[in-house]
Enzyme design. Structure first.
Site, short mmCIF file in Angstrom:
data_model
loop_
_atom_site.label_atom_id
_atom_site.label_comp_id
_atom_site.label_asym_id
_atom_site.label_seq_id
_atom_site.Cartn_x
_atom_site.Cartn_y
_atom_site.Cartn_z
CE LYS A 22 -33.53 29.04 -5.07
NZ LYS A 22 -33.79 28.48 -6.27
CG ASN A 23 -29.88 29.24 -7.15
OD1 ASN A 23 -30.93 28.75 -6.90
ND2 ASN A 23 -29.84 30.42 -7.88
CB CYS A 116 -41.56 30.76 -14.65
SG CYS A 116 -40.15 31.38 -14.17
NE ARG A 121 -35.93 31.65 -14.83
CZ ARG A 121 -35.79 31.51 -13.61
NH1 ARG A 121 -36.90 31.55 -12.74
NH2 ARG A 121 -34.85 31.17 -13.26
CG ASP A 305 -31.14 35.02 -7.92
OD1 ASP A 305 -31.96 35.21 -8.62
OD2 ASP A 305 -30.80 33.95 -8.02
NE ARG A 397 -39.46 27.59 -5.49
CZ ARG A 397 -39.28 28.01 -6.82
NH1 ARG A 397 -40.16 28.86 -7.37
NH2 ARG A 397 -38.20 27.61 -7.57
C1 UD1 Z 1 -30.42 30.48 -12.35
C2 UD1 Z 1 -30.72 30.68 -11.06
C3 UD1 Z 1 -31.60 31.99 -10.62
C4 UD1 Z 1 -30.63 33.34 -11.15
C5 UD1 Z 1 -30.41 33.01 -12.87
C6 UD1 Z 1 -29.17 34.09 -12.77
C7 UD1 Z 1 -31.26 28.43 -10.40
C8 UD1 Z 1 -32.13 27.40 -9.85
N1 UD1 Z 1 -31.62 29.49 -10.24
O1 UD1 Z 1 -31.62 30.46 -12.99
O2 UD1 Z 1 -31.87 31.92 -9.41
O3 UD1 Z 1 -31.52 34.40 -10.97
O4 UD1 Z 1 -29.56 31.73 -12.62
O5 UD1 Z 1 -28.12 34.31 -12.25
O6 UD1 Z 1 -29.92 28.26 -10.38
N2 UD1 Z 1 -31.88 32.05 -21.52
C9 UD1 Z 1 -32.26 31.87 -22.67
N3 UD1 Z 1 -31.95 30.52 -23.38
C10 UD1 Z 1 -31.63 29.77 -22.30
C11 UD1 Z 1 -31.26 29.74 -21.04
C12 UD1 Z 1 -31.25 30.99 -20.56
O7 UD1 Z 1 -32.69 32.81 -23.39
O8 UD1 Z 1 -31.38 28.49 -23.20
C13 UD1 Z 1 -32.05 33.38 -20.75
C14 UD1 Z 1 -33.39 33.43 -19.79
O9 UD1 Z 1 -34.63 33.69 -20.41
C15 UD1 Z 1 -32.64 34.62 -18.75
C16 UD1 Z 1 -31.32 34.62 -19.02
O10 UD1 Z 1 -30.95 33.91 -19.90
O11 UD1 Z 1 -33.38 35.85 -19.43
C17 UD1 Z 1 -30.46 33.83 -17.56
O12 UD1 Z 1 -31.10 32.83 -17.63
P1 UD1 Z 1 -29.95 31.61 -16.71
O13 UD1 Z 1 -28.71 32.30 -16.59
O14 UD1 Z 1 -30.16 30.67 -17.71
O15 UD1 Z 1 -30.85 31.46 -15.38
P2 UD1 Z 1 -31.33 30.03 -14.79
O16 UD1 Z 1 -30.40 28.98 -14.87
O17 UD1 Z 1 -32.62 29.80 -15.23
#
Ligand code: UD1
Length: 418
Positions: A22-23, A116, A121, A305, A397
């Site tokens: 999915k991701n 969320c 996030r 995850d 989802r």
């Molecule tokens: C993706 C995956 C999700 C997985 C996660 C971590 C998808 C659709 N989702 O989510 O299933 O659990 O990676 O492996 O691929 N953060 C910040 N600032 C930013 C970006 C992130 O503070 O600009 C923080 C987030 O709040 C979170 C952490 O960094 O606490 C990790 O987030 P991130 O690795 O970006 O996860 P996603 O890409 O949202």
């Protein structure tokens, strides 16, 4: 109201194949925006998040057609640069169109995702990274407006944390930038390597994807290609834990077991037998698992995850353990539901202290999010009596034919339309 009803007690046995990740799929779909023409993606899971991303692309003027497990995305002409709030609110991964849109069209307007269910996030790293590439970013009225009328300029960027989403957005923006971009402290997830493989096939110049330093030399245009999505390691891990928690043995095909090294190691430490195959792994467990501590970390650490599914297993362990969630705040929401099934879990900030119990008892529970929902099904598979899981749209989802696949492994499980 649709629910999943599980009658616990049958050890799962047999083989199951996982779909494409999915991701990965969602980001590959966003990347298709970069190449005028028709990009074909195969091994695509039949899940509702793919439909949602299709709607986001359609809103931008790219049409999507779907045949069985493949997609064709025609991004010949884009007619809009806006991803509206109703889409981003429904699926946070919609923000991955930000990078490709600003790279291809010179501007993008994407709704801010907001808080969320699994934590705040944030998206500050996406924004700072794009600004580093010369994009002017304004936020206001609930939108991010990014513009780069004269194109993007390559730069050395260092992320505060190896964010998956920020790494992907910056990678997709930098492929069309002028000059060289270096992303330091980049995320290393297999899904990022898959995205880089698609972009390279399209004509991008990328080195180091899968390592903490990714170097991108910008090119002036990309062309559409055909690409097969990497297997879903999280779906795989979910079925492997389903075998383990029920005291059965499940062989999962369709993923690279090296992508799940740490999870398989933890299952071994819990007393399960683990066999690796070229196209997957088999995990079998007899009797109660032993308690093992885990802490979630960016890849190659233990995936956040898989945290909920592992907690369901640990709820039944001999002994006590600590699960530490380092990636997302508030990702223990399903633990309250697990407690209602008789688990002994205490949450202290980002640690969960779990005292294993000999038996869980079936109960009506609510799926709080995608992985938490899947974990409640796992708990139901081994609980005494019936478990009725509501809010199953979360599970749909991200898991294709979840109930059907569980039933093929011998589970007593069905979807009810109440
Ligand atoms: C993706 C995956 C999700 C997985 C996660 C971590 C998808 C659709 N989702 O989510 O299933 O659990 O990676 O492996 O691929 N953060 C910040 N600032 C930013 C970006 C992130 O503070 O600009 C923080 C987030 O709040 C979170 C952490 O960094 O606490 C990790 O987030 P991130 O690795 O970006 O996860 P996603 O890409 O949202």
């Amino acid at each position: 109201m649709r629910t999943i009803a599980v009658h616990g007690g049958t050890p799962l046995q047999g083989e199951v194949s996982v779909e494409g990740a999915k991701n990965s799929t969602l980001k590959l779909m966003a990347a298709a925006l970069l190449a005028p023409g028709v990009t074909r993606i195969t091994n695509v899971p039949d899940i509702s998040d793919v439909e949602t991303m299709g709607e986001v692309l359609a809103g931008l003027g790219a049409s999507m057609t779907r045949h069985d497990h493949s997609l064709e995305i025609d991004a010949t002409e884009l007619t809009s640069h806006e991803a509206p709030y109703e889409m981003v609110a429904r699926m946070r991964a919609s923000i991955s169109v930000l990078g490709p849109l600003v790279a291809r069209l010179g501007q993008a307007r994407v709704a801010m995702p907001g808080g969320c269910a699994i934590g705040s996030r944030k998206i500050d790293m996406h924004i700072r990274g794009l600004e580093g590439l010369g994009v002017h970013v304004e936020t206001g009225h609930g939108f991010i407006h990014a513009s780069a009328p004269h194109g993007l300029k390559g730069k050395e960027l260092t992320l505060d944390f190896p964010s998956v989403g920020a790494t992907e957005n910056l990678l997709m923006a930098a492929v069309l930038a002028e000059g060289t971009t270096v992303i330091e402290n980049a995320a290393r997830e297999p899904e990022i390597q898959d995205l880089a493989a698609l972009l390279v096939a399209m004509g991008a110049q990328i080195e180091g994807a899968g390592s903490p330093v990714i170097t991108i030399t910008g090119v002036s245009e990309l062309h559409p290609v055909e690409h097969r999505v990497v297997g879903d390691r999280i779906e795989a891990g979910t079925f492997l834990v389903a075998g383990a928690i029920t005291g059965g043995a499940v062989r999962v095909r369709g993923f690279d077991p090296r992508d799940m090294d740490i999870v398989l190691t933890k299952l071994e430490q819990a007393g399960c037998r683990v066999q690796l195959h070229e196209d997957g792994a088999t995990v079998g467990c007899a009797g109660r698992p032993m308690a093992v501590d885990i802490q979630t970390l960016p890849y190659p650490g233990f995936p956040t995850d898989m945290q909920a599914q592992f907690m369901a297993l640990m709820a039944l362990a001999e002994g006590s353990c600590v699960i530490t969630e380092n990636v997302f705040e508030n990702r223990f929401m399903f633990a309250d539901e697990l407690t209602r099934m008789g688990a002994d879990v205490r949450i202290e900030s980002h640690h969960a202290l779990i005292k294993g119990v000999a038996q869980l008892s079936g109960a009506p529970v609510r799926s709080p999010d995608l992985r938490g929902g899947a974990a409640l099904v796992l708990a139901g598979l081994v609980a005494d009596g019936d478990t009725l899981i509501s809010d199953i749209h979360h599970i749909e989802r991200g898991y294709e034919r979840f109930v059907e696949k569980m039933r093929a492994l011998g589970a007593s499980i069905e979807i009810r339309n109440n």
